[in-house]
Design an enzyme around this catalytic site. Structure first.
Site, PDB file in Angstrom:
ATOM      1  N   HIS A 247       1.043  -1.060   0.516  1.00 35.97           N
ATOM      2  CA  HIS A 247       0.217   0.149  -0.472  1.00 35.97           C
ATOM      3  C   HIS A 247       1.344   1.468   0.044  1.00 35.97           C
ATOM      4  CE1 HIS A 247       0.466  -0.527   4.718  1.00 35.97           C
ATOM      5  NE2 HIS A 247       0.458   0.824   4.100  1.00 35.97           N
TER       6      HIS A 247
ATOM      7  N   ASP B 275       0.194  -7.657   1.545  1.00 34.45           N
ATOM      8  CA  ASP B 275       0.958  -6.588   1.431  1.00 34.45           C
ATOM      9  C   ASP B 275       2.519  -6.015   2.000  1.00 34.45           C
ATOM     10  OD1 ASP B 275       0.664  -3.418   1.883  1.00 34.45           O
ATOM     11  OD2 ASP B 275      -0.366  -3.614   3.489  1.00 34.45           O
TER      12      ASP B 275
ATOM     13  N   SER C  32       4.615   2.094   8.534  1.00 32.12           N
ATOM     14  CA  SER C  32       4.734   0.730   7.235  1.00 32.12           C
ATOM     15  C   SER C  32       6.107   0.396   6.628  1.00 32.12           C
ATOM     16  CB  SER C  32       3.487   1.613   6.056  1.00 32.12           C
ATOM     17  OG  SER C  32       2.363   1.504   6.510  1.00 32.12           O
TER      18      SER C  32
END
Length: 590
Positions: free
Chosen positions: A171, A202, A280
């Site tokens: 993402h 992911d 992230s």
């Protein structure tokens, strides 16, 4: 009045506090002092000892409201005290034992000491391998599929692995236009190329062609799957500053998690270290300095705090090996069945199961998956690759732990074969099934492809996907979208590999479509009496139609009828009015 008269100075203490005061109450001063006092944080003591009384007097925990304590006076005519050495600075690997880190650390127990070996030392993580990822995104506009949204920029984290590659979250580079990375302590941003994007897990893999970027950088080494209560240190570049940040905690749960970005369920770690926006893609290290996961999502709720999730090494290695084996990401296979627990004894007896047999009942089989040729509804799956499945659908994982049997499936690769033992009509059957990636009628992602569309007489036809629903109804699309679309999203299975859910997205108002303006997000069932399988077949049927009328059968019993010649003649003017370059997307022209 004399006894009750307030004196100037300190407020008197209440000898009988009300029983309703709790630690969460702002009025409970003593409770807050106990929780947040320095006495609860073990720090490195000075080599020069000081008296307990003077330490207590100078401690912030011992101070209360009112006048500050006076420092002790030196005796008269005494020599000044010798200079004291400054207090030692906390080492980069020191840690506050409440889950938050100081500096570079994050160890196990032992207060301020670092967990690991008996000497209290631990390996400092490979901090120089952690990079900052800059990405410019240009998302498609699923509501107006002939154009894209305004570009925007984000920053996240990543880390270097072997083979001159960088891992980050999928993402973080979704719908990327440009990706750049910057090393720790460097002022240069290097252009990066995206090698693979694993939507389901992911994870994304990048590389940098500039040789200067790889100078002085050592790749991160991967560790084994941690156990519960093992210390973890999350490193990255979250919001709140520009330099590298470290948070520490422990592994609090290991189970099959819902991956929000991929809309899949894979193995995941829950930790109590803070994971914020920008973390992230950053690595999570164990106390040996090895990477045990990738930070990718956190739980935000008013009733919880410091709940973060990490992609564990088995999922990461699966992604890397999949790319190395196929030179592309092929995804995680799935057993294309819906199953039911067999915990009820009457249900087990009715299905012909013996007392020593355990398993789960197949409810439905996906007709597009290879399993549809051998498995049937009401079959009882007893084992997968020789591992017995319990009545609740779990299998042994580690000592004292059980996990959903989908974990066994996720360890396989697309195209692999698996041995499945089933019970059918009180007879045990063994099958060898080839696994494939799962396809949904309403896909969770377009995997970077622009949305498809077709326009005729102002009617905009498009296909339904989760990004489309999110574009039309916002992040709460699960509550706002039409019930029939949600039912198909949750329960419908495709009947063929190329089946799509085609809808009238909107009607661009014109004289040709008077009376149809209110049709929005309604499924197209048939055209001129022929079923609509996908958008391309609909576009071909309309373009090759020479009947007098174009008749579209829609959901809820609605029909749309247009004169063929008038509809095709009006389309160019409608496109020009709305500045649309083409009546169909590029994928429909092929």
């Amino acid at each position: 009045m004399g006894d009750n008269k307030r004196k100037r100075g300190r407020k008197p203490k209440n000898p009988n506090p009300t029983p309703t005061e709790t630690l969460d109450s702002p009025s409970s001063t003593a409770a807050f002092d106990d929780v947040f006092s320095v006495s609860n944080v073990e720090i490195i003591t000075s080599t020069t000892s000081t008296s307990a009384s003077s330490a207590a007097a100078g401690s912030p925990a011992s101070r209360r409201c009112g006048r500050p304590n006076k420092l002790p006076k030196l005796p008269e005519n005494s020599e000044p005290l010798p200079p004291q050495p400054p207090p030692p600075i906390l080492s980069p690997s020191s840690r506050i034992p409440n889950g938050n880190s100081v500096g570079v650390g994050g160890g196990g127990g032992g207060g301020g000491e670092l967990g690991g070996d008996s000497g209290g030392s631990r390996v400092v993580p490979a901090m120089d391998a952690v990079v900052k990822v800059f990405c410019v995104h240009t998302e498609p506009n699923f509501s107006l599929p002939w154009q894209r949204k305004r570009q925007y920029s984000t920053s996240s984290s990543g880390f270097v692995i072997g083979g001159r590659r960088v891992l980050t979250n999928a993402h973080s580079v979704e719908h990327y236009t440009q990706v750049k990375v910057k090393k720790r302590g460097s002022d240069t941003k290097y252009l990066a190329a995206v090698l693979a994007i694993g939507t389901e897990c992911d994870i994304a893999m990048l590389t940098v062609n500039d040789d200067e970027f790889w100078q002085g950088v050592s790749p991160v080494e991967f560790g084994e799957l941690p156990a519960l209560q093992d210390a973890v240190t999350v490193v990255g570049y979250p919001i709140g500053g520009d330099t590298i940040s470290v948070t520490s905690g422990v592994v609090s749960r290991i189970e099959i998690l819902s991956y929000v970005h991929g809309s899949t369920e894979l193995l995941g770690l829950q930790i109590d270290a803070a994971i914020n926006s920008g973390n992230s893609g950053g690595p999570a290290f164990n106390d040996k300095g090895n990477c045990v996961g990738i930070a990718f999502q956190s739980l935000k709720h008013e009733d919880v705090e410091n709940i973060g999730y990490v992609i564990p090494t088995p999922v990461i290695k699966h992604f890397i090996q999949d790319y190395e084996k196929n030179e592309a990401y092929t995804g995680f296979p799935i057993l294309g069945v819906e199953w039911q627990k067999m915990e009820n004894p009457d249900l087990r007896t009715a299905m012909g199961m013996k007392p020593d047999q355990k398993g789960v009942r197949i409810r439905r089989v996906d007709p597009t998956d290879p399993e549809s040729g051998v498995l049937k509804s009401s079959d009882i799956i007893l084992s997968f690759d020789g591992v017995n499945i319990a009545n609740d659908g779990t299998v042994p994982f580690r000592h004292g732990e059980r996990i959903g049997f989908s974990y066994l499936v996720s360890q396989k690769y697309t195209g692999d074969s698996s041995a499945i033992k089933v019970l059918r009509d009180s007879e045990i059957l063994n099958f060898n099934i080839k696994l494939a990636s799962h396809r949904r009628l309403i896909p969770a992602h377009n995997k970077g492809k622009p949305p498809s569309y077709y326009i005729i007489a102002g009617f905009v036809f498009s296909t339904v996907s989760v990004p489309y629903l999110r574009s039309e109804y916002g992040k709460d699309y699960e509550y706002e979208a039409p019930v029939k679309l949600l039912d198909k999203l949750l329960h419908s299975m495709p009947q063929s590999h190329d089946e799509q859910l085609v809808v009238v997205s909107q009607v661009l108002v014109s004289d040709i479509n008077i009376g149809y303006e209110d049709i929005v997000n309604t499924q197209v069932l048939a055209f001129n009496g022929k079923p609509v399988k996908n958008l391309k077949s609909l576009a071909e049927m309309v373009e090759n139609c020479f009947d007098e009328f174009l008749k579209f059968d829609l959901e809820y019993g609605q029909i749309v009828v247009l004169r063929t010649k008038a509809a095709k003649a009006a389309t160019p003017d409608i496109l020009a009015m709305h500045c649309i370059a083409s009546a169909m997307s590029d994928d429909l022209k092929a």
